[in-house]
Design a protein around this motif. Structure first.
Motif, PDB file in Angstrom:
ATOM      1  N   LEU A   1       0.708  -1.314  -0.058  1.00  0.00           N
ATOM      2  CA  LEU A   1       0.148   0.212   0.234  1.00  0.00           C
ATOM      3  C   LEU A   1       0.995   0.928  -0.134  1.00  0.00           C
ATOM      4  N   ALA A   2       0.016   2.031  -0.477  1.00  0.00           N
ATOM      5  CA  ALA A   2       1.093   3.977  -0.753  1.00  0.00           C
ATOM      6  C   ALA A   2       0.799   4.522   0.139  1.00  0.00           C
ATOM      7  N   VAL A   3       0.092   4.364   1.126  1.00  0.00           N
ATOM      8  CA  VAL A   3      -0.467   4.901   2.496  1.00  0.00           C
ATOM      9  C   VAL A   3      -0.819   3.654   3.100  1.00  0.00           C
ATOM     10  N   PRO A   4      -0.377   3.777   4.580  1.00  0.00           N
ATOM     11  CA  PRO A   4      -0.857   2.678   6.009  1.00  0.00           C
ATOM     12  C   PRO A   4      -2.235   3.579   5.457  1.00  0.00           C
ATOM     13  N   ILE A   5      -2.554   2.170   6.089  1.00  0.00           N
ATOM     14  CA  ILE A   5      -4.131   1.823   6.702  1.00  0.00           C
ATOM     15  C   ILE A   5      -5.041   3.412   7.239  1.00  0.00           C
ATOM     16  N   GLN A   6      -3.689   2.866   8.796  1.00  0.00           N
ATOM     17  CA  GLN A   6      -4.223   4.288   9.750  1.00  0.00           C
ATOM     18  C   GLN A   6      -4.657   5.521   9.173  1.00  0.00           C
ATOM     19  N   GLN A   7      -4.199   5.295   8.565  1.00  0.00           N
ATOM     20  CA  GLN A   7      -3.312   7.317   7.773  1.00  0.00           C
ATOM     21  C   GLN A   7      -4.553   7.642   6.678  1.00  0.00           C
ATOM     22  N   MET A   8      -5.392   6.308   6.085  1.00  0.00           N
ATOM     23  CA  MET A   8      -6.008   6.547   5.190  1.00  0.00           C
ATOM     24  C   MET A   8      -7.814   7.277   5.812  1.00  0.00           C
ATOM     25  N   SER A   9      -7.952   7.438   4.545  1.00  0.00           N
ATOM     26  CA  SER A   9      -9.599   8.655   4.343  1.00  0.00           C
ATOM     27  C   SER A   9     -10.356   7.225   3.995  1.00  0.00           C
ATOM     28  N   ILE A  10     -11.621   6.570   4.711  1.00  0.00           N
ATOM     29  CA  ILE A  10     -12.538   6.033   4.950  1.00  0.00           C
ATOM     30  C   ILE A  10     -13.651   6.236   5.379  1.00  0.00           C
ATOM     31  N   ARG A  11     -14.576   6.511   4.353  1.00  0.00           N
ATOM     32  CA  ARG A  11     -15.778   6.612   4.355  1.00  0.00           C
ATOM     33  C   ARG A  11     -17.189   5.668   4.883  1.00  0.00           C
ATOM     34  N   GLU A  12     -18.430   5.427   5.297  1.00  0.00           N
ATOM     35  CA  GLU A  12     -18.871   4.348   4.868  1.00  0.00           C
ATOM     36  C   GLU A  12     -20.301   5.046   4.265  1.00  0.00           C
ATOM     37  N   LEU A  13     -20.716   4.175   3.609  1.00  0.00           N
ATOM     38  CA  LEU A  13     -22.235   4.627   2.866  1.00  0.00           C
ATOM     39  C   LEU A  13     -22.976   4.868   3.875  1.00  0.00           C
ATOM     40  N   PRO A  14     -23.761   5.295   4.038  1.00  0.00           N
ATOM     41  CA  PRO A  14     -25.083   5.141   5.704  1.00  0.00           C
ATOM     42  C   PRO A  14     -26.166   3.916   5.314  1.00  0.00           C
ATOM     43  N   ARG A  15     -26.269   3.204   6.812  1.00  0.00           N
ATOM     44  CA  ARG A  15     -27.132   2.782   7.050  1.00  0.00           C
ATOM     45  C   ARG A  15     -28.153   2.364   5.906  1.00  0.00           C
ATOM     46  N   GLU A  16     -29.238   3.807   6.283  1.00  0.00           N
ATOM     47  CA  GLU A  16     -30.529   3.772   5.046  1.00  0.00           C
ATOM     48  C   GLU A  16     -30.242   3.021   3.743  1.00  0.00           C
ATOM     49  N   VAL A  17     -29.019   3.684   3.589  1.00  0.00           N
ATOM     50  CA  VAL A  17     -28.559   3.258   1.928  1.00  0.00           C
ATOM     51  C   VAL A  17     -28.344   1.463   1.864  1.00  0.00           C
ATOM     52  N   HIS A  18     -27.962   0.720   3.268  1.00  0.00           N
ATOM     53  CA  HIS A  18     -27.334  -0.820   3.241  1.00  0.00           C
ATOM     54  C   HIS A  18     -29.346  -1.380   3.198  1.00  0.00           C
ATOM     55  N   LYS A  19     -29.544  -1.151   4.075  1.00  0.00           N
ATOM     56  CA  LYS A  19     -31.384  -1.482   4.203  1.00  0.00           C
ATOM     57  C   LYS A  19     -32.221  -1.259   3.371  1.00  0.00           C
TER      58      LYS A  19
END
Length: 268
Positions: A78-96
């Motif tokens: 990986l070019a960027v350590p996982i701890q430094q990554m920006s990871i955004r989740e889709l909202p729960r209502e999108v999952h449902k």
């Protein structure tokens, strides 16, 4: 054909006015399974390199996204350590409820893209936005004027269709069947009517713990001469693909499926 290289703009310069690129990153089909296959057996080297170069993500679940990134790191650092990554989740209502209907505005998840960073879109298994959430993110990227690049990887629906022996020129994916038994039977009859009248192959999926209930409903409801194909555990060592007439399915002594992800296709 040129290979896909790692995204170059991990750290855009100040005042960057153009959006980055949205990469649709497929995931192996072993999510939730007891056995995981080597990630390089499922994803091409160019896809792994492109994913390894990304430091910004939109995903269904951050925990499972990090787990996949750790697997990728073992093959393509990986070019960027996982701890430094920006990871955004889709909202729960999108999952449902899903986001394919156009009701969810995903632009708020793409602030990194608007700032000029390349962003990866990731689902739990297979290609994001195909039988999985993510189409709202793709729409938002297009509306922002950002390039969208789908990377090569497994798509369970197409793998199952190709192996089914059913027509691949006209087909429809209709998602999940209703859980109520009578409503489900009527839905199966309606879809079969389309299949027999138009020659349009019908494809449905189900959560693994309902596999056997759906298979039983299909075998009991479809007409004897309708062909039914079931593909489970695709790309895994324990994969099973069976395609036969409903009459032949009914003649089998047992129809135990287990709890592997499955795709069901039927038609003429």
């Amino acid at each position: 054909m040129s290979e896909i290289s790692a995204p170059p703009n991990l750290t855009p310069s100040a005042g960057h006015s153009r959006p980055g690129t949205l990469y649709l990153v497929p995931a192996p089909l072993d999510f939730g399974c007891d056995i995981q296959i080597p990630v390089e057996d499922s994803l091409p080297a160019a896809t792994l390199r492109a994913a390894a170069g990304l430091g910004h993500w939109v995903c269904e679940n951050a925990k499972s996204a990090r787990a996949l990134l750790k697997r990728i790191d073992g093959v393509a650092p990986l070019a960027v350590p996982i701890q430094q990554m920006s990871i955004r989740e889709l909202p729960r209502e999108v999952h449902k409820k899903g986001d394919h209907g156009g009701g969810f505005d995903a632009r708020g998840l793409l602030v990194d893209l608007q700032a000029g960073h390349d962003v990866g879109l990731l689902s739990e298994a297979g290609m994001p936005a195909v039988a999985d959430p993510g189409s709202s993110v793709v729409r938002a990227a297009h509306d922002l004027g950002a390039p969208v690049v789908p990377l090569v990887g497994p798509v369970s629906l197409l793998l199952a269709l190709a192996a089914s022996g059913l027509g691949g020129q006209d087909f429809a994916f209709t998602g999940y069947l209703p859980q109520d038994a009578e409503t489900r039977r009527q839905r199966i009859r309606d879809l079969e009517g389309l299949a027999l009248k138009r020659g349009q192959t019908q494809i449905v999926i189900e959560t693994p713990y309902r596999n056997e209930a759906v298979l039983q409903a299909l075998v009991q409801t479809l007409q004897p001469n309708t062909r039914l194909a079931v593909a489970s555990g695709l790309t895994l060592p324990q994969a099973q693909i069976s395609s036969r007439s409903v009459k032949a399915w009914r003649a089998l002594p047992e129809r135990a499926m287990g709890k592997l992800p499955a795709v069901f296709a039927f038609g003429r």
